[in-house]
Design a protein around this motif. Structure first.
Motif, PDB file in Angstrom:
ATOM      1  N   THR A   7       3.938  10.390  -5.148  1.00 47.36           N
ATOM      2  CA  THR A   7       4.613   9.271  -5.934  1.00 47.36           C
ATOM      3  C   THR A   7       3.334   8.412  -6.614  1.00 47.36           C
ATOM      4  O   THR A   7       2.518   8.490  -6.119  1.00 47.36           O
ATOM      5  CB  THR A   7       5.474   8.227  -5.106  1.00 47.36           C
ATOM      6  OG1 THR A   7       4.566   7.673  -4.161  1.00 47.36           O
ATOM      7  CG2 THR A   7       6.716   9.217  -4.614  1.00 47.36           C
ATOM      8  N   THR A   9       2.775   4.729  -9.018  1.00 45.96           N
ATOM      9  CA  THR A   9       3.601   3.813 -10.123  1.00 45.96           C
ATOM     10  C   THR A   9       2.167   3.182 -10.847  1.00 45.96           C
ATOM     11  O   THR A   9       1.238   3.016 -10.321  1.00 45.96           O
ATOM     12  CB  THR A   9       3.894   2.525  -9.307  1.00 45.96           C
ATOM     13  OG1 THR A   9       4.776   3.035  -8.299  1.00 45.96           O
ATOM     14  CG2 THR A   9       4.430   1.302  -9.945  1.00 45.96           C
ATOM     15  N   THR A  21      -3.066   2.536 -12.077  1.00 47.17           N
ATOM     16  CA  THR A  21      -2.198   2.979 -10.790  1.00 47.17           C
ATOM     17  C   THR A  21      -2.143   1.723  -9.835  1.00 47.17           C
ATOM     18  O   THR A  21      -3.275   1.266  -9.474  1.00 47.17           O
ATOM     19  CB  THR A  21      -2.826   4.103 -10.210  1.00 47.17           C
ATOM     20  OG1 THR A  21      -2.677   5.319 -11.295  1.00 47.17           O
ATOM     21  CG2 THR A  21      -1.749   4.720  -9.106  1.00 47.17           C
TER      22      THR A  21
END
Length: 154
Positions: A7, A9, A21
């Motif tokens: 994952t 973001t 990030t």
């Protein structure tokens, strides 16, 4: 089950198209589980098409989940549990012919007991407090599942 996923973001600046990030990591999960069941039939007459029975099962299992962050402000952690579940399974078997049958049953979990080890690799926390272990015993946990099966009697 063996699985791994990543994952991430990011914050993207619209004017410069630069990205940063802010969160994410690799998640790895492993589950190994087996179950043995002993079945007691109540009707043993050969002419009977409908056969009620009850099963007694045991299910040892192992679960491990690891998280490895991709940013330096987060820390890796892992969770390992080893346990056993005990099931009582009411069953109904209907013989369509002398060898072919349909089986309907509901698994009722009688108890679930496991040891859980949770480890957080945060350098701010003293080494002796980074790992927490616990023993858990749940009587009649909410683990409920049903099965429909077909079979061939040899």
């Amino acid at each position: 089950m063996f699985g791994k996923n990543r994952t991430k973001t990011e914050i993207v600046n619209d004017s410069t198209n630069n990205s940063q990030t802010i969160n994410g990591g690799d998640h790895t999960k492993t589950i190994i589980s087996v179950r043995y069941e002993y079945i007691v039939n109540f009707k043993k007459l050969k002419e009977s098409k409908l056969v009620p029975s009850i099963g007694f099962g045991i299910n040892p299992y192992y679960r491990q989940a690891n998280y490895s962050p991709i940013i330096s402000s987060s820390f890796p952690n892992s969770e390992i549990s080893v346990g056993v579940r005990n099931f009582i399974t009411p069953r109904l078997t209907y013989f369509l012919s002398s060898n072919f049958f349909v089986d309907l049953n509901i698994l009722l979990c009688f108890f679930d007991t496991f040891i859980l080890n949770d480890k957080e690799n945060n350098p701010v926390i003293p080494v002796s407090h980074r790992s927490i272990s616990s023993f858990n015993f749940d009587l009649f946990p909410t683990v409920l599942s049903g099965r429909i099966g077909v079979g061939l009697k040899l």
